[in-house]
Design a protein around this motif. Structure first.
Motif, PDB file in Angstrom:
ATOM      1  N   ALA A  43      46.487  50.406  29.161  1.00 18.87           N
ATOM      2  CA  ALA A  43      47.248  50.252  30.398  1.00 18.87           C
ATOM      3  C   ALA A  43      46.412  50.663  31.605  1.00 18.87           C
ATOM      4  N   ALA A  44      45.614  51.736  31.443  1.00 16.36           N
ATOM      5  CA  ALA A  44      44.755  52.172  32.546  1.00 16.36           C
ATOM      6  C   ALA A  44      43.727  51.107  32.888  1.00 16.36           C
ATOM      7  N   HIS A  45      43.118  50.492  31.866  1.00 19.66           N
ATOM      8  CA  HIS A  45      42.167  49.418  32.119  1.00 19.66           C
ATOM      9  C   HIS A  45      42.839  48.254  32.860  1.00 19.66           C
ATOM     10  N   ALA A  46      44.049  47.918  32.459  1.00 19.67           N
ATOM     11  CA  ALA A  46      44.765  46.809  33.097  1.00 19.67           C
ATOM     12  C   ALA A  46      45.092  47.136  34.559  1.00 19.67           C
ATOM     13  N   ILE A  47      45.514  48.363  34.812  1.00 12.49           N
ATOM     14  CA  ILE A  47      45.865  48.756  36.183  1.00 12.49           C
ATOM     15  C   ILE A  47      44.638  48.747  37.080  1.00 12.49           C
ATOM     16  N   PHE A  48      43.521  49.291  36.588  1.00 16.98           N
ATOM     17  CA  PHE A  48      42.312  49.306  37.406  1.00 16.98           C
ATOM     18  C   PHE A  48      41.741  47.904  37.579  1.00 16.98           C
ATOM     19  N   ALA A  49      41.920  47.047  36.587  1.00 15.33           N
ATOM     20  CA  ALA A  49      41.497  45.659  36.751  1.00 15.33           C
ATOM     21  C   ALA A  49      42.307  44.979  37.853  1.00 15.33           C
ATOM     22  N   ALA A  50      43.616  45.226  37.857  1.00 12.66           N
ATOM     23  CA  ALA A  50      44.452  44.664  38.915  1.00 12.66           C
ATOM     24  C   ALA A  50      44.054  45.209  40.285  1.00 12.66           C
TER      25      ALA A  50
ATOM     26  N   LEU B 144      41.617  44.252  45.519  1.00 11.20           N
ATOM     27  CA  LEU B 144      40.664  44.647  46.554  1.00 11.20           C
ATOM     28  C   LEU B 144      39.669  43.524  46.823  1.00 11.20           C
ATOM     29  N   GLY B 145      39.229  42.856  45.759  1.00 10.64           N
ATOM     30  CA  GLY B 145      38.326  41.729  45.952  1.00 10.64           C
ATOM     31  C   GLY B 145      38.968  40.608  46.740  1.00 10.64           C
ATOM     32  N   PHE B 146      40.255  40.383  46.526  1.00  9.20           N
ATOM     33  CA  PHE B 146      40.955  39.324  47.256  1.00  9.20           C
ATOM     34  C   PHE B 146      41.033  39.637  48.746  1.00  9.20           C
ATOM     35  N   ILE B 147      41.143  40.912  49.087  1.00  9.58           N
ATOM     36  CA  ILE B 147      41.158  41.292  50.508  1.00  9.58           C
ATOM     37  C   ILE B 147      39.863  40.857  51.180  1.00  9.58           C
TER      38      ILE B 147
ATOM     39  N   GLY C  79      33.884  40.154  47.705  1.00  2.71           N
ATOM     40  CA  GLY C  79      35.089  39.500  47.217  1.00  2.71           C
ATOM     41  C   GLY C  79      34.895  38.902  45.835  1.00  2.71           C
ATOM     42  N   LEU C  80      33.824  38.151  45.656  1.00  5.40           N
ATOM     43  CA  LEU C  80      33.566  37.517  44.365  1.00  5.40           C
ATOM     44  C   LEU C  80      33.223  38.541  43.283  1.00  5.40           C
ATOM     45  N   ALA C  81      32.387  39.519  43.628  1.00  7.21           N
ATOM     46  CA  ALA C  81      31.975  40.519  42.642  1.00  7.21           C
ATOM     47  C   ALA C  81      33.171  41.303  42.115  1.00  7.21           C
ATOM     48  N   LEU C  82      34.045  41.721  43.007  1.00  4.98           N
ATOM     49  CA  LEU C  82      35.187  42.520  42.576  1.00  4.98           C
ATOM     50  C   LEU C  82      36.204  41.683  41.812  1.00  4.98           C
ATOM     51  N   MET C  83      36.456  40.480  42.249  1.00  9.16           N
ATOM     52  CA  MET C  83      37.432  39.656  41.549  1.00  9.16           C
ATOM     53  C   MET C  83      36.947  39.257  40.157  1.00  9.16           C
ATOM     54  N   LEU C  84      35.657  39.007  40.019  1.00  9.19           N
ATOM     55  CA  LEU C  84      35.107  38.601  38.728  1.00  9.19           C
ATOM     56  C   LEU C  84      34.663  39.779  37.868  1.00  9.19           C
ATOM     57  N   GLY C  85      34.441  40.926  38.479  1.00 13.69           N
ATOM     58  CA  GLY C  85      33.995  42.094  37.736  1.00 13.69           C
ATOM     59  C   GLY C  85      32.527  42.057  37.382  1.00 13.69           C
ATOM     60  N   ILE C  86      31.716  41.399  38.202  1.00 13.24           N
ATOM     61  CA  ILE C  86      30.273  41.334  37.961  1.00 13.24           C
ATOM     62  C   ILE C  86      29.544  41.891  39.188  1.00 13.24           C
TER      63      ILE C  86
ATOM     64  N   ASP D 147      41.696  53.598  55.906  1.00 15.79           N
ATOM     65  CA  ASP D 147      41.617  52.827  54.672  1.00 15.79           C
ATOM     66  C   ASP D 147      40.197  52.407  54.318  1.00 15.79           C
ATOM     67  N   HIS D 148      39.278  52.348  55.282  1.00 19.55           N
ATOM     68  CA  HIS D 148      37.907  51.959  54.969  1.00 19.55           C
ATOM     69  C   HIS D 148      37.246  52.959  54.014  1.00 19.55           C
ATOM     70  N   ILE D 149      37.490  54.238  54.228  1.00 17.88           N
ATOM     71  CA  ILE D 149      36.920  55.260  53.351  1.00 17.88           C
ATOM     72  C   ILE D 149      37.561  55.182  51.971  1.00 17.88           C
ATOM     73  N   ILE D 150      38.853  54.917  51.912  1.00 17.33           N
ATOM     74  CA  ILE D 150      39.528  54.789  50.618  1.00 17.33           C
ATOM     75  C   ILE D 150      38.955  53.608  49.845  1.00 17.33           C
ATOM     76  N   TYR D 151      38.750  52.466  50.524  1.00 14.67           N
ATOM     77  CA  TYR D 151      38.164  51.294  49.869  1.00 14.67           C
ATOM     78  C   TYR D 151      36.777  51.629  49.310  1.00 14.67           C
ATOM     79  N   ALA D 152      35.981  52.334  50.093  1.00 10.08           N
ATOM     80  CA  ALA D 152      34.633  52.691  49.644  1.00 10.08           C
ATOM     81  C   ALA D 152      34.680  53.537  48.381  1.00 10.08           C
ATOM     82  N   LEU D 153      35.573  54.518  48.338  1.00  8.20           N
ATOM     83  CA  LEU D 153      35.683  55.388  47.161  1.00  8.20           C
ATOM     84  C   LEU D 153      36.168  54.613  45.940  1.00  8.20           C
ATOM     85  N   VAL D 154      37.097  53.694  46.143  1.00 11.18           N
ATOM     86  CA  VAL D 154      37.612  52.905  45.017  1.00 11.18           C
ATOM     87  C   VAL D 154      36.509  52.012  44.440  1.00 11.18           C
ATOM     88  N   ILE D 155      35.719  51.389  45.308  1.00  9.81           N
ATOM     89  CA  ILE D 155      34.641  50.517  44.831  1.00  9.81           C
ATOM     90  C   ILE D 155      33.641  51.309  43.998  1.00  9.81           C
ATOM     91  N   VAL D 156      33.229  52.470  44.490  1.00  7.52           N
ATOM     92  CA  VAL D 156      32.284  53.299  43.734  1.00  7.52           C
ATOM     93  C   VAL D 156      32.912  53.760  42.423  1.00  7.52           C
TER      94      VAL D 156
END
Length: 226
Positions: free
Chosen positions: A69-76, A81-84, A149-156, A187-196
Motif C-alpha cells: 500500500a505504501a508503494h502504491a501511495i507513493f507511486a500515486a 507531482l509529475g502531472f503538475i 514531468g516525464l521522469a516523475l510520471m514514468l518513474g525513470i 509548496d516549492h520547498i515541499i515539492y523539492a523534498l518529495v522529489i528527493v
C-alpha cells in the motif's frame, strides 16, 4: 622404581581446534567463518542482468499489505507531482488558457519567464529581473518542466530529477520571497523534498517503468541515469 626423569611423557588429551570466529568481509556486513555465503547486491544485479532477468526490487517490495500500500501511495504521489510539471509545460507551450493565454504561448512567440520574473520584487529581484525573457532562461525553464514531468510520471531518471528538481524549486522559491502566508516555507520547498525522498527511498518504483529502465544498456553503462 622408575626414574621420573626418564619416564615416558604423559600423552596430553587431544582437543578439537577452536573454530575460527574471525570475520570474513562480505559486501555490506561481516559474516562469521562457516556461515553460508550470500551474494552481494552488485553481484546479484550482474547475475540477474546476464540472464536477462529482472533487477532486484526495492527494499520492502515483497512485504505485507502495508508495504504494498505504501508503494502504491507513493507511486500515486509521484505521478501526481509529475502531472503538475507536465501540465505547466503544456499550458505554457500551447496556451491552454489555464495560467497562460493563447497569445502568450511559446508556440505563438511568448516567453514563459518574462511575465513572472519581470514582476519579482523580493530580495533577489535584480537577478530574476535580468533573467526575464532571455532565450536561455526560457529553454532551461521549459526543459526542466518537461523533463521533471516525464521522469516523475514514468518513474525513470529519478537520480537526475533529485538534482534538477530541487534546483528549479529553490529558484522559484527565491523568486517568491517574501512569502505572504508563511515566514519562509511554501509548496516549492515541499515539492523539492518529495522529489528527493522519492529518488532516495525508491518507494513506488514497482509501479513505474523504473525496473525496465534499469535493465537497458544505457542505464547499465551509466547508472546515474536511473
Amino acid at each position: 622404581m622408575s626414574d621420573p626423569m626418564h619416564a615416558a611423557p604423559e600423552r596430553m588429551p587431544q582437543t578439537e581446534p577452536a573454530p575460527d570466529t574471525r570475520g570474513v568481509e562480505e559486501g555490506y556486513r561481516t559474516r562469521a567463518a562457516g556461515e553460508p555465503y550470500q551474494m552481494r547486491r552488485d553481484e546479484t544485479e550482474r547475475a540477474m542482468a546476464a540472464r536477462g532477468g529482472a533487477m532486484p526490487e526495492p527494499m520492502g517490495t515483497g512485504g505485507g499489505p502495508n508495504t504494498r500500500a505504501a508503494h502504491a501511495i507513493f507511486a500515486a504521489t509521484r505521478i501526481a507531482l509529475g502531472f503538475i510539471f507536465l501540465w505547466a509545460f503544456l499550458d505554457k507551450m500551447f496556451g491552454w488558457n489555464t495560467s497562460t493565454k493563447p497569445a502568450n504561448a511559446v508556440i505563438n512567440g511568448g516567453s514563459p519567464t518574462k511575465g513572472f520574473l519581470s514582476n519579482v520584487d523580493g530580495p533577489f529581484a535584480g537577478m530574476f529581473n535580468a533573467m526575464a525573457g532571455k532565450w536561455w532562461a526560457d529553454v532551461l525553464f521549459m526543459g526542466a518542466l518537461l523533463g521533471l514531468g516525464l521522469a516523475l510520471m514514468l518513474g525513470i531518471g529519478m537520480i537526475v530529477s533529485a538534482f534538477a528538481g530541487p534546483i528549479l524549486m529553490v529558484m522559484m522559491w527565491m523568486a517568491s520571497l517574501p512569502i505572504a502566508t508563511n515566514p519562509f516555507l511554501d509548496d516549492h520547498i515541499i515539492y523539492a523534498l518529495v522529489i528527493v525522498g522519492l529518488a532516495v527511498s525508491r518507494m513506488g518504483e514497482p509501479y513505474s517503468l523504473g525496473p525496465w529502465w534499469q535493465r537497458t544498456t544505457l542505464v547499465r553503462k551509466m547508472p546515474w541515469l536511473r
